[in-house]
Design an enzyme around this catalytic site. Structure first.
Site, PDB file in Angstrom:
ATOM      1  N   ASP A   1       0.811  -1.226   0.000  1.00 22.11           N
ATOM      2  CA  ASP A   1       0.000   0.000   0.000  1.00 22.11           C
ATOM      3  C   ASP A   1       0.843   1.274   0.000  1.00 22.11           C
ATOM      4  OD1 ASP A   1      -2.628  -0.816  -0.262  1.00 22.11           O
ATOM      5  OD2 ASP A   1      -2.945  -1.120   1.895  1.00 22.11           O
TER       6      ASP A   1
ATOM      7  N   ARG B   1      -9.908   5.524  10.801  1.00 20.19           N
ATOM      8  CA  ARG B   1      -8.467   5.332  10.856  1.00 20.19           C
ATOM      9  C   ARG B   1      -7.775   6.261  11.856  1.00 20.19           C
ATOM     10  NH1 ARG B   1      -6.406   2.614   6.362  1.00 20.19           N
ATOM     11  NH2 ARG B   1      -7.892   1.003   5.790  1.00 20.19           N
TER      12      ARG B   1
ATOM     13  N   HIS C   1     -11.400   7.035   4.844  1.00 20.12           N
ATOM     14  CA  HIS C   1     -10.439   8.148   4.925  1.00 20.12           C
ATOM     15  C   HIS C   1     -11.159   9.413   4.454  1.00 20.12           C
ATOM     16  CE1 HIS C   1      -6.427   5.714   4.493  1.00 20.12           C
ATOM     17  NE2 HIS C   1      -6.520   6.188   5.716  1.00 20.12           N
TER      18      HIS C   1
ATOM     19  N   ALA D   1      -8.074  -1.595  -3.903  1.00 15.29           N
ATOM     20  CA  ALA D   1      -7.447  -1.483  -2.586  1.00 15.29           C
ATOM     21  C   ALA D   1      -8.069  -0.333  -1.801  1.00 15.29           C
ATOM     22  CB  ALA D   1      -5.954  -1.251  -2.729  1.00 15.29           C
TER      23      ALA D   1
ATOM     24  N   CYS E   1      -5.291   9.530  -3.287  1.00 14.04           N
ATOM     25  CA  CYS E   1      -4.535   8.632  -2.400  1.00 14.04           C
ATOM     26  C   CYS E   1      -3.142   8.346  -2.948  1.00 14.04           C
ATOM     27  CB  CYS E   1      -5.230   7.287  -2.263  1.00 14.04           C
ATOM     28  SG  CYS E   1      -6.906   7.365  -1.677  1.00 14.04           S
TER      29      CYS E   1
ATOM     30  N   MET F   1     -51.479   5.196  28.467  1.00 17.86           N
ATOM     31  CA  MET F   1     -50.186   5.691  28.023  1.00 17.86           C
ATOM     32  C   MET F   1     -49.827   7.048  28.621  1.00 17.86           C
ATOM     33  SD  MET F   1     -48.543   6.140  24.300  1.00 17.86           S
ATOM     34  CE  MET F   1     -49.614   7.367  23.658  1.00 17.86           C
ATOM     35  N   LEU F   2     -50.726   8.026  28.452  1.00 20.31           N
ATOM     36  CA  LEU F   2     -50.318   9.375  28.837  1.00 20.31           C
ATOM     37  C   LEU F   2     -50.192   9.542  30.346  1.00 20.31           C
ATOM     38  CD1 LEU F   2     -52.165  11.404  26.118  1.00 20.31           C
ATOM     39  CD2 LEU F   2     -49.749  10.816  26.282  1.00 20.31           C
TER      40      LEU F   2
ATOM     41  N   ASP G   1     -49.554  -3.089  28.325  1.00 21.71           N
ATOM     42  CA  ASP G   1     -50.347  -2.498  27.251  1.00 21.71           C
ATOM     43  C   ASP G   1     -50.361  -3.482  26.098  1.00 21.71           C
ATOM     44  OD1 ASP G   1     -51.152   0.776  26.764  1.00 21.71           O
ATOM     45  OD2 ASP G   1     -51.216  -0.553  25.016  1.00 21.71           O
TER      46      ASP G   1
ATOM     47  N   ASP H   1     -53.160  -8.149  26.683  1.00 19.16           N
ATOM     48  CA  ASP H   1     -54.454  -7.573  27.005  1.00 19.16           C
ATOM     49  C   ASP H   1     -54.492  -7.338  28.520  1.00 19.16           C
ATOM     50  OD1 ASP H   1     -57.563  -7.480  26.140  1.00 19.16           O
ATOM     51  OD2 ASP H   1     -57.333  -8.428  28.119  1.00 19.16           O
ATOM     52  N   VAL H   2     -54.870  -6.147  28.924  1.00 15.14           N
ATOM     53  CA  VAL H   2     -54.768  -5.806  30.339  1.00 15.14           C
ATOM     54  C   VAL H   2     -55.768  -6.577  31.205  1.00 15.14           C
ATOM     55  CG1 VAL H   2     -56.246  -3.756  30.224  1.00 15.14           C
ATOM     56  CG2 VAL H   2     -54.451  -3.895  31.960  1.00 15.14           C
TER      57      VAL H   2
HETATM   58  N1  ARG Z   1      -5.435   0.037   1.092  1.00 16.40           N
HETATM   59  C1  ARG Z   1      -5.114   1.318   1.606  1.00 16.40           C
HETATM   60  C2  ARG Z   1      -5.607   1.431   3.034  1.00 16.40           C
HETATM   61  O1  ARG Z   1      -6.617   0.873   3.327  1.00 16.40           O
HETATM   62  C3  ARG Z   1      -5.721   2.397   0.776  1.00 16.40           C
HETATM   63  C4  ARG Z   1      -5.332   3.761   1.202  1.00 16.40           C
HETATM   64  C5  ARG Z   1      -6.003   4.825   0.448  1.00 16.40           C
HETATM   65  N2  ARG Z   1      -5.471   6.078   0.758  1.00 16.40           N
HETATM   66  C6  ARG Z   1      -6.161   7.180   0.982  1.00 16.40           C
HETATM   67  N3  ARG Z   1      -5.555   8.278   1.194  1.00 16.40           N
HETATM   68  N4  ARG Z   1      -7.471   7.163   1.005  1.00 16.40           N
HETATM   69  O2  ARG Z   1      -4.972   2.038   3.846  1.00 16.40           O
END
Ligand code: ARG
Length: 703
Positions: A65, A139, A168, A258, A264, A636-637, A656, A679-680
């Site tokens: 990544d 995250r 993110h 991913a 990203c 109720m009330l 109730d 039923d009451v």
């Molecule tokens: N697979 C990566 C993760 O889950 C992807 C990151 C994507 N980056 C971002 N800035 N949104 O961390």
């Protein structure tokens, strides 16, 4: 033209989907094509190079990544806050990014261990440099935001992410040049949406639809008027064109697998420092303390869930698990909230769970005077059903008249300072009212595990019971009634006319006659139909024996009212021998106080009916005083009213036929209430049968 803007990228040499740390990766392990990924990345690289300078950080084997360089850190001027990845799958990238930043002359800040923050993936600068938008929820931790404010000397606006597909901030939020904002509102909680709307004028907000959002349209790289992204719908492109932006699409489908796209894959490393910005984060933190059977009673989970649900975050500082079965546990939790407003909401709910705001523990509660009769100061603390204490002049005072939905007023009396729950309308000028949430604690009974499990009312924690559970509940209620009766306790019944219509009248009569009821609350109707049945044999004109409507029966109840009015009161009608049986008859004969609150239908009313609701309320609360149990029978009330006046600790049984009513009434967050959907009339009949079975007196075994 190439501007002086620089981006950092990382070639996809080792890119692959090797694990799952976001929903996009699910089902995509090893499903992306390296060749296609390389081709798509190269295309993006060249598109960006046409508009800016691109720096490269060397890819590292084993860290697939790392292509997502947005997550390297957050840059502002010469400073960078290095990422601390939440998942171990990415933590190994940190030293490589750190090295690159240091070699390129940046001043690197590192966050404390265990405080996740994922760089520019979760923190985006307003393109005018006015502030920093920072995301949390998946995250990055909210508590990282004050560090960003301090180190980068900028105002930080915290936004809470709610949809795990947009884990993110840069997957659903993209500040553009000239103060525009491209974003997907569905990814945020309502508070954050409000914050966004307060900061960005409507004409500057470009809210996108889900179809564009899932194509990562917000994950865009903006260089002046160019917006580079994976894909955009025609309508989004024209919307952006209208305000002067040109969209360049470049497919990044292999990276979507991913969970990333254009933004990203890049990190802008030239971020000019705005002119008049200053450090500020509205994130607030406080430490609370909780004590009791935190695990057994599920209190700690409830507290922590509540913090997160309300938009805050927490860190458990201490958790002392009791050593023995009987010991209680104690916890200290640091609570953070994106603003003072949210913090107040969270803390007041935590107080309801029995938490004490720690630093405030040494602080007195804050008081403000009433300046308009019947009106509390803003921010007044709203009382609950739980026994409450407030700290005044360094001493904890027990609040009297504990009830829900009041204000806590402090007054100086001959016997010293007194704290009391008061209804808004009873507030007088000069009363001092508790505001804010400092120096307030609620006391939750710390029953032992044994008690909780063996007590008659342990079943009550399971909430609403219906069908097959009804019999079990009836059995338990019968035991409880017997126990209260034997110990000279007090049971109050709230009843609606349905009790009579469903044939429950005779059973309720028995309960009164046999000493199981010490007070009756209702409205005009229960008394009218009860007496109608006993004088004329009908209930709302229906023959109770044959179940058919009687000719002229619709007038019966008025005739009854009229008769009672002639005598001046129910008691006098009983004395005169006009009312010879029934619930009201039994109440009069057995000296059981009752209160009939109002008749909005306004038939009659009976002379005993209190048409002044404020006085009726007072009568009710007088009758409730000292009750051990309240039986709420299909009204109720009146029952809601009663519930609000009743402090925690009083057992409540709500019956109730409508589950919604039962849920509403029994949902007081206290374990002493139970709901029964049935039923009451049937309930009362089962209850008297059950009481008959309890021949031997109840022997108290707890206490
Ligand atoms: N697979 C990566 C993760 O889950 C992807 C990151 C994507 N980056 C971002 N800035 N949104 O961390």
């Amino acid at each position: 033209m190439v501007s002086q803007i620089r981006f950092l990228m990382c070639a996809p040499d080792h890119y692959d989907v090797d694990y799952v740390i976001n929903p996009w990766m699910e089902g995509n392990i090893h499903k992306s094509s390296r060749d296609r990924a390389v081709e798509q990345w190269n295309k993006l690289y060249h598109v960006i190079k046409d508009h800016a300078i691109v720096d490269l950080v060397a890819p590292e084997k084993g860290w697939p990544d790392m292509v997502f360089s947005a997550n390297a850190g957050l840059v502002l001027g010469e400073n960078v806050v290095l990422s601390r990845f939440l998942h171990k799958e990415r933590q190994g990238e940190e030293p490589y990014f750190q090295q690159w930043f240091e070699q390129n002359g940046f001043n690197v800040y590192t966050l404390p261990k265990d405080l996740p923050f994922e760089g520019a993936g979760d923190a985006l600068l307003d393109r005018e440099g006015r502030w920093l938008w920072a995301g949390y929820g998946f995250r990055s931790e909210l508590d990282s935001h004050p560090y960003l404010a301090k180190w980068l000397d900028i105002e930080v606006i915290s936004l809470r992410l709610m949809d795990e597909r947009f884990y993110h901030l840069d997957t659903c939020f993209c500040p553009l040049a000239n103060g525009y904002l491209l974003y997907y509102p569905g990814a945020f909680d309502s508070y954050s949406n409000r914050v966004i709307e307060m900061r960005v004028a409507p004409e500057k907000r470009i809210a996108i639809v889900e179809a564009d959002a899932v194509n990562f349209a917000c994950n865009a790289v903006n260089v002046e008027s160019i917006v580079i992204m994976n894909k955009a719908s025609e309508s989004l492109k024209s919307r952006l064109a209208e305000v002067g932006f040109q969209v360049i699409e470049t497919p990044l489908t292999e990276f979507l697998k991913a969970g990333g796209a254009a933004k990203c894959l890049t990190l802008r490393v030239t971020e000019p420092i705005g002119e008049e910005i200053y450090a500020n984060a509205s994130v607030e933190s406080r430490v609370i303390r909780m004590e009791g059977h935190l695990l057994d009673a599920g209190l700690i989970n409830r507290a922590l869930d509540l913090i997160v649900e309300m938009g805050g975050s927490f860190q458990v500082l201490k958790f002392n698990l009791g050593e023995q079965r009987q010991s209680t546990s104690a916890a200290e939790v640091r609570v953070s909230a994106p603003s003072h407003e949210v913090m107040e909401e969270i803390i007041s709910q935590l107080i309801d769970l029995g938490a004490v705001d720690l630093p405030q523990d040494e602080r007195d509660t804050r008081l403000e005077p009433v300046i308009q009769a019947g009106v509390a100061p803003d921010d007044f603390y709203v009382s609950t059903i739980y026994p409450t204490e407030v700290r005044v002049n360094r001493e904890w005072l027990k609040v009297q008249n504990q009830r829900m939905d009041g204000a806590i007023a402090i007054s100086q009396t001959a016997n010293g300072i007194v704290a009391k729950c008061k209804l808004l309308r009873d507030l007088e000028i000069g009363d001092k009212v508790v505001v804010d949430v400092f120096g307030i604690r609620t006391v939750r009974k710390a029953e032992s595990r044994e008690q909780r499990n063996s007590q008659e009312f342990s079943f009550m924690s399971s909430g609403v019971s219906s069908e097959r559970r009804v019999e079990i509940v009836v059995e338990q209620v019968a035991w409880e009634l017997r126990k209260i009766k034997d110990s000279g306790g007090k049971v109050v019944v709230t009843a609606g006319p349905v009790v009579i219509h469903t044939g429950g009248g005779e059973h309720l009569c028995r309960l009164v006659r046999e000493g199981y009821v010490q007070g009756l609350l209702g409205g005009n109707a229960i008394a009218v139909h009860d007496m109608e049945q006993n004088i004329l044999g009908t209930s709302l004109g229906v023959d109770m024996k044959r179940g058919v409507a009687v000719r002229g029966g619709h007038r019966h109840h008025l005739k009854v009212i009229n008769t009672v009015r002639r005598f001046g009161s129910i008691a006098k009608a009983v004395e005169a021998g006009v009312v010879k049986s029934g619930v009201m008859y039994e109440c009069v004969k057995n000296n059981i106080p009752f209160s009939l609150a109002g008749s909005i239908r306004d038939d009659g009313p009976l002379p005993d009916t209190q048409m002044n609701l404020i006085l009726a309320q007072q009568e009710y609360s007088k009758i409730i005083e000292g009750a051990d149990m309240i039986l709420m029978l299909s009204s109720m009330l009146h029952s809601i009213g009663v519930g609000n006046m009743t402090p925690a600790g009083v057992k409540m049984v709500c019956v109730d036929i409508n589950p919604a009513v039962v849920t509403k009434l029994s949902d007081r967050g206290s374990i002493e209430s139970v709901g029964v959907v049935t039923d009451v009339g049937l309930f009362l009949s089962l209850l008297t049968q059950q009481l008959d079975k309890l021949t031997s007196p109840y022997v108290a075994n707890v206490g």
